[in-house]
Design a protein around this motif. Structure first.
Motif, PDB file in Angstrom:
ATOM      1  N   THR A   5     -38.007 -79.785 -45.664  1.00 39.28           N
ATOM      2  CA  THR A   5     -37.351 -79.773 -44.119  1.00 39.28           C
ATOM      3  C   THR A   5     -39.158 -79.936 -44.318  1.00 39.28           C
ATOM      4  N   GLU A   8     -41.296 -77.250 -44.603  1.00 39.86           N
ATOM      5  CA  GLU A   8     -41.276 -76.775 -46.548  1.00 39.86           C
ATOM      6  C   GLU A   8     -42.627 -77.240 -47.149  1.00 39.86           C
ATOM      7  N   ASP A   9     -42.311 -78.679 -46.120  1.00 37.96           N
ATOM      8  CA  ASP A   9     -43.589 -80.204 -45.874  1.00 37.96           C
ATOM      9  C   ASP A   9     -44.908 -79.569 -45.652  1.00 37.96           C
ATOM     10  N   GLU A  76     -34.210 -82.548 -37.009  1.00 40.07           N
ATOM     11  CA  GLU A  76     -33.931 -81.307 -38.478  1.00 40.07           C
ATOM     12  C   GLU A  76     -33.014 -80.420 -37.817  1.00 40.07           C
ATOM     13  N   GLU A  79     -29.610 -80.976 -37.538  1.00 36.15           N
ATOM     14  CA  GLU A  79     -28.980 -81.044 -38.765  1.00 36.15           C
ATOM     15  C   GLU A  79     -29.107 -79.502 -39.396  1.00 36.15           C
ATOM     16  N   ARG A  80     -30.171 -78.733 -38.667  1.00 35.08           N
ATOM     17  CA  ARG A  80     -29.853 -76.912 -39.185  1.00 35.08           C
ATOM     18  C   ARG A  80     -28.444 -76.234 -38.623  1.00 35.08           C
ATOM     19  N   ARG A 204     -26.335 -71.916 -41.773  1.00 35.09           N
ATOM     20  CA  ARG A 204     -26.611 -72.501 -40.535  1.00 35.09           C
ATOM     21  C   ARG A 204     -25.432 -72.341 -39.986  1.00 35.09           C
ATOM     22  N   THR A 230     -32.266 -74.036 -46.926  1.00 37.78           N
ATOM     23  CA  THR A 230     -33.503 -74.430 -46.970  1.00 37.78           C
ATOM     24  C   THR A 230     -33.801 -74.676 -45.121  1.00 37.78           C
ATOM     25  N   TRP A 231     -32.745 -74.358 -44.106  1.00 37.33           N
ATOM     26  CA  TRP A 231     -33.177 -74.991 -42.932  1.00 37.33           C
ATOM     27  C   TRP A 231     -34.093 -73.769 -42.851  1.00 37.33           C
ATOM     28  N   SER A 244     -34.045 -69.489 -50.715  1.00 37.71           N
ATOM     29  CA  SER A 244     -33.389 -70.322 -49.628  1.00 37.71           C
ATOM     30  C   SER A 244     -32.483 -70.928 -50.505  1.00 37.71           C
ATOM     31  N   GLN A 246     -30.599 -75.297 -51.506  1.00 34.71           N
ATOM     32  CA  GLN A 246     -29.332 -76.327 -50.993  1.00 34.71           C
ATOM     33  C   GLN A 246     -28.478 -76.489 -51.076  1.00 34.71           C
TER      34      GLN A 246
END
Length: 295
Positions: A5, A8-9, A76, A79-80, A204, A230-231, A244, A246
């Motif tokens: 995410t 995370e990046d 993102e 998607e979350r 989510r 992960t979000w 967190s 996956q």
């Protein structure tokens, strides 16, 4: 394998940044995700850096500019907040394109192969990315006999809250589930204090009541342990520990298989931390169940 995410990046790349750029990254993470939609000028002021520093930071992350970064953040967040229905539609589940022609490609062997690939990758990545200090702190909190443990889950994740809670009940005292009925729930939340640990499972389509619960516990001096995706649930801003996982699956439903692996890892840690006390508690439980005819 899913990409990390944005948050995370940013965390992973902070070590590559200049001191001024790290200030930008920390301001973004502290107010995530809302801070990502502020103007360059506002971020620069909050981080006490120049506007070009903000631009250099997002360029270092691989974006052509700040609008490009914000576009990725919007995608993102979509998607979350995705639901099984939107994932079903987006993935084309149930259509000829998704199902393929009759034969081996649509048969049980292909499904098993896909499941093995998806779940193995998700569990492996989840356990590889759990921060050791968060795991250690979760074990410390859940094995401390002076602390009272309360567990709360969501639509599906209440099953994992119960799974973890039932294991903890066999190992130690003062473990309970957050009551369902409003009067009992209110009384329980109002009574929580410095010795309490609230364990929350929130994934989510996050539930607003989980944030309120966490805030109440933190305001009372208690601790919050969060299991999430992960979000990252909004509860993460209140949690001392964030674990967190996956959620990739061969269906439009998020998988809880990786989370179960984390839960069982935590249980193993608690057993080790409690040592003989856990063994004695289990033995007393077995003896009580036998005398009460509950075995």
């Amino acid at each position: 394998m899913a990409s990390p995410t944005l948050a995370e990046d940013i965390r992973q790349r902070l070590g590559e940044c200049s001191p001024a750029e790290r200030k930008v990254g920390r301001v973004l993470l502290a107010g995530w995700p809302a801070a990502g939609f502020e103007t360059i000028a506002t971020l620069a002021e909050r981080a006490d850096v120049s506007a070009p520093t903000v631009l250099r930071f997002v360029t270092r992350l691989g974006y052509r500019g700040f609008p490009d970064f914000q576009t990725a953040l919007r995608a993102e967040l979509d998607e979350r907040h995705a639901s099984p229905l939107t994932l079903y539609t987006a993935g084309g589940y149930g259509t000829a394109a998704a199902d393929g022609a009759a034969g081996a490609d649509a048969g049980p062997a292909a499904l098993l192969g896909r499941g093995r690939e998806v779940f193995t990758t998700a569990v492996d990545r989840t356990l590889a990315e759990v921060p050791p200090h968060d795991l250690e702190r979760a074990v410390q909190l859940l094995s401390d006999p002076k602390r009272h443990i309360t567990l709360a889950g969501g639509r599906f994740t209440h099953l994992l809250a119960q799974y973890l809670g039932l294991h903890l009940m066999q190992l130690r005292d003062e473990v309970r589930f957050l009551p369902d009925r409003p009067v009992e729930r209110t009384a329980h939340l109002a009574s929580m204090g410095r010795r309490d640990v609230l364990v929350v499972f929130d994934y989510r389509r996050y539930e607003d009541d989980k944030v309120t619960m966490a805030e109440l516990v933190r305001d009372a001096g208690g601790r919050v342990v969060l299991f999430t995706d992960t979000w990252l649930s909004p509860v993460s801003t209140q949690a001392e520990v964030v674990l967190s996982s996956q959620v990739g699956a061969p269906s439009p439903y998020d998988s809880l298989v990786p989370t179960l692996a984390v839960v069982e890892t935590v249980v193993a840690g608690v057993i080790t931390a409690l040592g003989e006390a856990a063994h004695q508690h289990m033995q007393r439980g077995e003896e009580t169940a036998e005398r009460a005819g509950l075995t």
